[in-house]
Every structure is written in structure tokens, then in C-alpha cells.
Design a protein around this motif. Structure first.
Motif, PDB file in Angstrom:
ATOM      1  N   ALA A 108       0.865  -1.175   0.000  1.00 22.49           N
ATOM      2  CA  ALA A 108       0.000   0.000   0.000  1.00 22.49           C
ATOM      3  C   ALA A 108       0.900   1.223   0.000  1.00 22.49           C
ATOM      4  CB  ALA A 108      -0.902   0.014   1.229  1.00 22.49           C
ATOM      5  N   GLY A 109       0.394   2.307  -0.510  1.00 16.16           N
ATOM      6  CA  GLY A 109       1.219   3.497  -0.605  1.00 16.16           C
ATOM      7  C   GLY A 109       0.580   4.701   0.059  1.00 16.16           C
ATOM      8  N   GLY A 110       1.419   5.648   0.387  1.00 17.06           N
ATOM      9  CA  GLY A 110       0.989   6.964   0.837  1.00 17.06           C
ATOM     10  C   GLY A 110       0.100   6.975   2.049  1.00 17.06           C
ATOM     11  N   VAL A 115      -2.616   4.728   7.532  1.00 20.16           N
ATOM     12  CA  VAL A 115      -3.838   4.277   8.197  1.00 20.16           C
ATOM     13  C   VAL A 115      -3.733   2.799   8.563  1.00 20.16           C
ATOM     14  CG1 VAL A 115      -6.327   3.921   7.925  1.00 20.16           C
ATOM     15  CG2 VAL A 115      -5.283   6.001   7.074  1.00 20.16           C
ATOM     16  N   LEU A 116      -3.261   1.975   7.627  1.00 17.84           N
ATOM     17  CA  LEU A 116      -3.169   0.540   7.870  1.00 17.84           C
ATOM     18  C   LEU A 116      -2.126   0.210   8.936  1.00 17.84           C
ATOM     19  CD1 LEU A 116      -3.514  -0.596   4.154  1.00 17.84           C
ATOM     20  CD2 LEU A 116      -5.213  -0.906   5.959  1.00 17.84           C
ATOM     21  N   GLU A 117      -1.004   0.937   8.945  1.00 23.06           N
ATOM     22  CA  GLU A 117       0.012   0.731   9.987  1.00 23.06           C
ATOM     23  C   GLU A 117      -0.550   1.084  11.357  1.00 23.06           C
ATOM     24  OE1 GLU A 117       3.436   3.044   8.966  1.00 23.06           O
ATOM     25  OE2 GLU A 117       4.174   1.576   7.514  1.00 23.06           O
ATOM     26  N   VAL A 124      -1.354  -7.000   3.754  1.00 19.76           N
ATOM     27  CA  VAL A 124      -2.536  -6.581   3.004  1.00 19.76           C
ATOM     28  C   VAL A 124      -2.119  -6.180   1.598  1.00 19.76           C
ATOM     29  CG1 VAL A 124      -2.459  -4.134   3.649  1.00 19.76           C
ATOM     30  CG2 VAL A 124      -4.653  -5.169   3.140  1.00 19.76           C
ATOM     31  N   LEU A 125      -3.028  -6.382   0.655  1.00 19.66           N
ATOM     32  CA  LEU A 125      -2.851  -5.886  -0.707  1.00 19.66           C
ATOM     33  C   LEU A 125      -3.847  -4.752  -0.882  1.00 19.66           C
ATOM     34  CD1 LEU A 125      -2.746  -9.333  -2.523  1.00 19.66           C
ATOM     35  CD2 LEU A 125      -0.809  -7.888  -1.964  1.00 19.66           C
ATOM     36  N   LEU A 143     -13.117   4.355   6.320  1.00 19.42           N
ATOM     37  CA  LEU A 143     -14.485   3.921   6.033  1.00 19.42           C
ATOM     38  C   LEU A 143     -14.500   2.451   5.614  1.00 19.42           C
ATOM     39  CD1 LEU A 143     -17.474   4.726   5.742  1.00 19.42           C
ATOM     40  CD2 LEU A 143     -16.960   5.355   3.376  1.00 19.42           C
ATOM     41  N   ALA A 144     -13.549   2.058   4.760  1.00 20.80           N
ATOM     42  CA  ALA A 144     -13.463   0.661   4.313  1.00 20.80           C
ATOM     43  C   ALA A 144     -13.189  -0.265   5.493  1.00 20.80           C
ATOM     44  CB  ALA A 144     -12.374   0.513   3.262  1.00 20.80           C
ATOM     45  N   LEU A 145     -12.251   0.116   6.352  1.00 25.25           N
ATOM     46  CA  LEU A 145     -11.923  -0.721   7.508  1.00 25.25           C
ATOM     47  C   LEU A 145     -13.088  -0.810   8.489  1.00 25.25           C
ATOM     48  CD1 LEU A 145      -8.252   0.395   8.187  1.00 25.25           C
ATOM     49  CD2 LEU A 145      -9.003  -1.837   7.360  1.00 25.25           C
TER      50      LEU A 145
END
Length: 168
Positions: A108-110, A115-117, A124-125, A143-145
Motif C-alpha cells: 500500500a502506498g501513501g 492508516v493501515l500501519e 494486506v494488498l 471507512l473501508a476498515l
């Protein structure tokens, strides 16, 4: 969304996603202000984002962290990855998240990576489509999470005990 109240025992780490310098031109000259978007999380599924604006960068970041602590949400993280695929859009930003096997790492980028970290996702992809505006990317990713549901949540909604599922 599963809102979470902040406690003093929860250790939140903050990630600075972006800083924007805003210039206001007046008769007296130029006035610079800074806007900072910040993501906070405990690395165990609790995340929040905030926007802080001030005349100095450090003050803007501090305001962003305080704002982020006010809107924390609990998201499901299973074995370091997300429970299922999801595609969500917010404004012009569109994000796609897919679970990955252990050892894959975070693709994941940027703004999505921050957010994911913060949420504690390690494998994750993720793909960002559409706008690369960090404000909308952060909002779309959270929102997705928050829309993800794990097996325990779905079983509870259906009135099924997970003990019954595993024990037969």
C-alpha cells in the motif's frame, strides 16, 4: 461504526500523513498557515484521523492529534490482515483492500499505508484508484476498515454461537 472512547491506558501512536501550507495574501503581505492531517492508532484495531490548522507546523500537528483522539473507531484485524475484500469510495478517492497471506507485507502506498500501519495491519494488498488527495484517501480507508465485519460479528448477528460452529 464502532466508536471507541479514549482511555488513559490506551497507548496511541500518531502518524503524520500530510502537511499543507496555505498562503493568504492581504494588503499587509502574505500570511502562512499550516494544515496537518494526522492518523492515530494503537496497532490493535483502534484508529482515528484528525485535521489540525495553525500558524506553526508543530501546533497544527498537535491539534490534529487531539482531533484524531476524539473520533476513534474499532476495526477488525485478523492475524495481521483484513477479514475480506472491500472496495469503498469517498469523494474522488477509491480504495480497494484484499487480505494477504502472512509474510506478504503491506502493499500500500501513501496515506493508505499510514492508516493501515496505525490499525495494526501487517499483511494486506491495497490499491488506490481515482484521486490521490490524502484527505479523501484517509477517510476512504478508514471507512473501508470500519465497514469490515469478522466471522464472530456476522455469527452474532445471525444468532449463532461460534462455540457451536467449531464444536459441531
Amino acid at each position: 461504526m464502532n466508536k471507541v472512547k479514549v482511555n488513559s491506558d490506551v497507548e496511541l501512536k500518531d502518524h503524520l500523513v500530510a502537511i499543507n501550507r496555505v498562503t493568504k495574501v492581504t494588503k499587509g503581505g502574505r500570511t502562512f498557515t499550516f494544515a496537518a492531517i494526522v492518523v492515530v492508532g494503537d496497532g490493535k484495531g483502534v484508529i482515528g484521523w484528525g485535521l489540525g490548522k495553525a500558524g506553526e507546523v508543530t501546533t497544527a500537528i498537535a491539534k490534529g492529534v487531539e482531533s484524531a483522539k476524539k473520533n476513534l473507531v474499532k476495526v477488525p484485524v485478523l492475524n495481521g490482515t483484513v477479514p475480506h475484500e472491500i472496495e469503498v469510495s469517498f469523494g474522488g478517492a477509491q480504495v480497494f483492500l484484499r487480505p494477504a497471506a502472512a509474510g506478504t507485507g503491506m502493499v500500500a502506498g501513501g496515506a493508505m499505508r499510514a492508516v493501515l500501519e496505525s490499525a495494526g495491519v501487517t499483511d494486506v494488498l491495497a490499491k488506490s484508484k481515482g484521486s490521490s488527495n490524502p484527505h479523501n484517501l484517509v477517510k476512504a480507508t478508514i471507512l473501508a476498515l470500519s465497514q469490515m465485519r469478522d466471522a464472530y460479528t456476522i455469527a452474532g448477528a445471525r444468532g449463532i454461537s461460534m462455540q457451536k460452529v467449531f464444536n459441531g
